[in-house]
Design a protein around this motif. Sequence first.
Motif, mmCIF file in Angstrom:
data_model
loop_
_atom_site.group_PDB
_atom_site.id
_atom_site.type_symbol
_atom_site.label_atom_id
_atom_site.label_comp_id
_atom_site.label_asym_id
_atom_site.label_seq_id
_atom_site.Cartn_x
_atom_site.Cartn_y
_atom_site.Cartn_z
ATOM 1 N N ALA A 100 55.545 37.243 -27.944
ATOM 2 C CA ALA A 100 54.572 36.319 -27.358
ATOM 3 C C ALA A 100 54.384 35.089 -28.250
ATOM 4 N N ILE A 101 54.219 35.313 -29.551
ATOM 5 C CA ILE A 101 54.039 34.185 -30.475
ATOM 6 C C ILE A 101 55.308 33.347 -30.539
ATOM 7 N N ALA A 102 56.472 34.003 -30.607
ATOM 8 C CA ALA A 102 57.732 33.267 -30.709
ATOM 9 C C ALA A 102 57.997 32.442 -29.455
ATOM 10 N N LEU A 103 57.728 32.998 -28.290
ATOM 11 C CA LEU A 103 57.913 32.236 -27.044
ATOM 12 C C LEU A 103 56.970 31.039 -26.995
ATOM 13 N N PHE A 104 55.743 31.238 -27.439
ATOM 14 C CA PHE A 104 54.771 30.143 -27.429
ATOM 15 C C PHE A 104 55.233 28.993 -28.324
ATOM 16 N N LEU A 109 58.014 23.701 -29.243
ATOM 17 C CA LEU A 109 59.027 22.925 -29.948
ATOM 18 C C LEU A 109 59.997 22.255 -29.002
ATOM 19 N N ASN A 110 60.255 22.875 -27.830
ATOM 20 C CA ASN A 110 61.274 22.363 -26.923
ATOM 21 C C ASN A 110 60.716 21.633 -25.711
ATOM 22 N N ALA A 111 59.475 21.904 -25.328
ATOM 23 C CA ALA A 111 58.938 21.271 -24.119
ATOM 24 C C ALA A 111 57.477 20.888 -24.264
ATOM 25 N N GLY A 112 57.006 20.784 -25.489
ATOM 26 C CA GLY A 112 55.587 20.489 -25.691
ATOM 27 C C GLY A 112 55.299 19.084 -26.155
ATOM 28 N N GLY A 113 56.284 18.184 -26.066
ATOM 29 C CA GLY A 113 56.081 16.816 -26.520
ATOM 30 C C GLY A 113 55.218 16.001 -25.580
ATOM 31 N N GLN A 114 54.844 14.823 -26.021
ATOM 32 C CA GLN A 114 54.018 13.939 -25.224
ATOM 33 C C GLN A 114 54.886 13.187 -24.211
ATOM 34 N N GLY A 115 54.244 12.615 -23.223
ATOM 35 C CA GLY A 115 54.954 11.817 -22.226
ATOM 36 C C GLY A 115 55.136 12.557 -20.927
ATOM 37 N N GLY A 116 55.642 11.841 -19.946
ATOM 38 C CA GLY A 116 55.799 12.448 -18.631
ATOM 39 C C GLY A 116 56.984 13.355 -18.520
ATOM 40 N N GLY A 117 58.003 13.178 -19.386
ATOM 41 C CA GLY A 117 59.175 14.027 -19.316
ATOM 42 C C GLY A 117 58.952 15.339 -20.039
ATOM 43 N N TRP A 122 57.477 16.172 -32.061
ATOM 44 C CA TRP A 122 58.103 15.419 -33.140
ATOM 45 C C TRP A 122 58.292 16.321 -34.358
ATOM 46 N N GLY A 123 59.468 16.268 -34.969
ATOM 47 C CA GLY A 123 59.755 17.084 -36.142
ATOM 48 C C GLY A 123 60.063 18.528 -35.825
ATOM 49 N N SER A 124 60.526 18.802 -34.602
ATOM 50 C CA SER A 124 60.772 20.194 -34.207
ATOM 51 C C SER A 124 61.844 20.849 -35.075
ATOM 52 N N GLY A 125 62.850 20.072 -35.520
ATOM 53 C CA GLY A 125 63.878 20.633 -36.386
ATOM 54 C C GLY A 125 63.311 21.145 -37.700
ATOM 55 N N PHE A 126 62.373 20.379 -38.267
ATOM 56 C CA PHE A 126 61.728 20.803 -39.510
ATOM 57 C C PHE A 126 60.906 22.067 -39.297
ATOM 58 N N TYR A 127 60.204 22.129 -38.162
ATOM 59 C CA TYR A 127 59.387 23.308 -37.887
ATOM 60 C C TYR A 127 60.244 24.556 -37.724
ATOM 61 N N ARG A 128 61.429 24.405 -37.142
ATOM 62 C CA ARG A 128 62.319 25.562 -37.006
ATOM 63 C C ARG A 128 62.710 26.110 -38.368
#
Length: 318
Positions: A100-104, A109-117, A122-128
């Motif tokens: 559950a935590i990993a999916l969240f 990291l992959n679909a939680g950015g700002q904007g309409g798309g 930002w910085g998802s690579g570093f967070y990984r």
Amino acid sequence: MSEVADGRPRRPGRAGREGFVRARFITGFLAAPVLLYLVYVISPYAQAFSIAMTDWRGVSAAPRFVGLANFGRLLGDGVFWRAVGHNALLLVLLPLLTLAIALFFAFLLNAGGQGGGVAGVWGSGFYRVVFFFPQVLAVAIVAVLFQQVFRPDGSGMLNGPLIALGLEPVGFLSDPGVAFWSILAVLVWQAVGFYVVLFSAGMASIPREMFEAARIDGAGRVQLFARVTLPLLWETVQVGWIYLGIAALDVFALVWVMTAEHGGPDHSTTVMAAEVYRNAFQYFKFGYASAMGVVLFFFTVAFAVLALRLSRRERIEF
């Protein structure tokens, strides 16, 4: 009479000879790996089953055959069944919390950015990299690290601020009602990073057009996750559930190094693997310990089979 691609007739028996040559090649290629597997994997299992039928203490040359007596003793061993209960609880909670935590986090990291798309933060690579860091640490190092984190005095990372505020310190590893949950928290902390990276890789392989189409149809973040992401990642989640379930049944090093009395206090954190080790190498009851190992083996196999059956669903192609 069959024909080849250019229309010429094939001589009878040629296909049979080709199949024989191919089978002989495959058999010869696999002979060495299969032999190694039989010697180093199947043979120890067979030996464990045979030792479980004896009263061998690890030093006697001719152990006495006792049949199913060791398994009968297990039925009345309260400590062992307490360990089974802890493993069963881990079997439910460790995969559930970790996935559950990993999916969240992977979805953020992959679909939680700002904007309409649909974009990652930002910085998802570093967070990984940060999430994956616990995977590079040996289990013994993690255990020693969290021994210091859970220290009951002012030098403990968690109890230090509590003592500074005039509050009573928490016995994370000394209170029987808290110690098990402390172990569970460390297991989740250690495992979640790997599955964040695994699920991130799975989400990255999903065509972005599917997310965009769902957003155009009015889907929000929760609907994107529940209706698009999770169904397409189901096979990866299934594999993760099985791996974590097996890990929950195989917990040993963390409990043995972190806890008092190697499973204490008062057997509040003991697990089956710890009882196998204790009976074999502290009490020198190798026959009895092997019987515990056989029970653990069948628990693990039964879990894997049930998990595959219960989580089976139609595969979604994209």
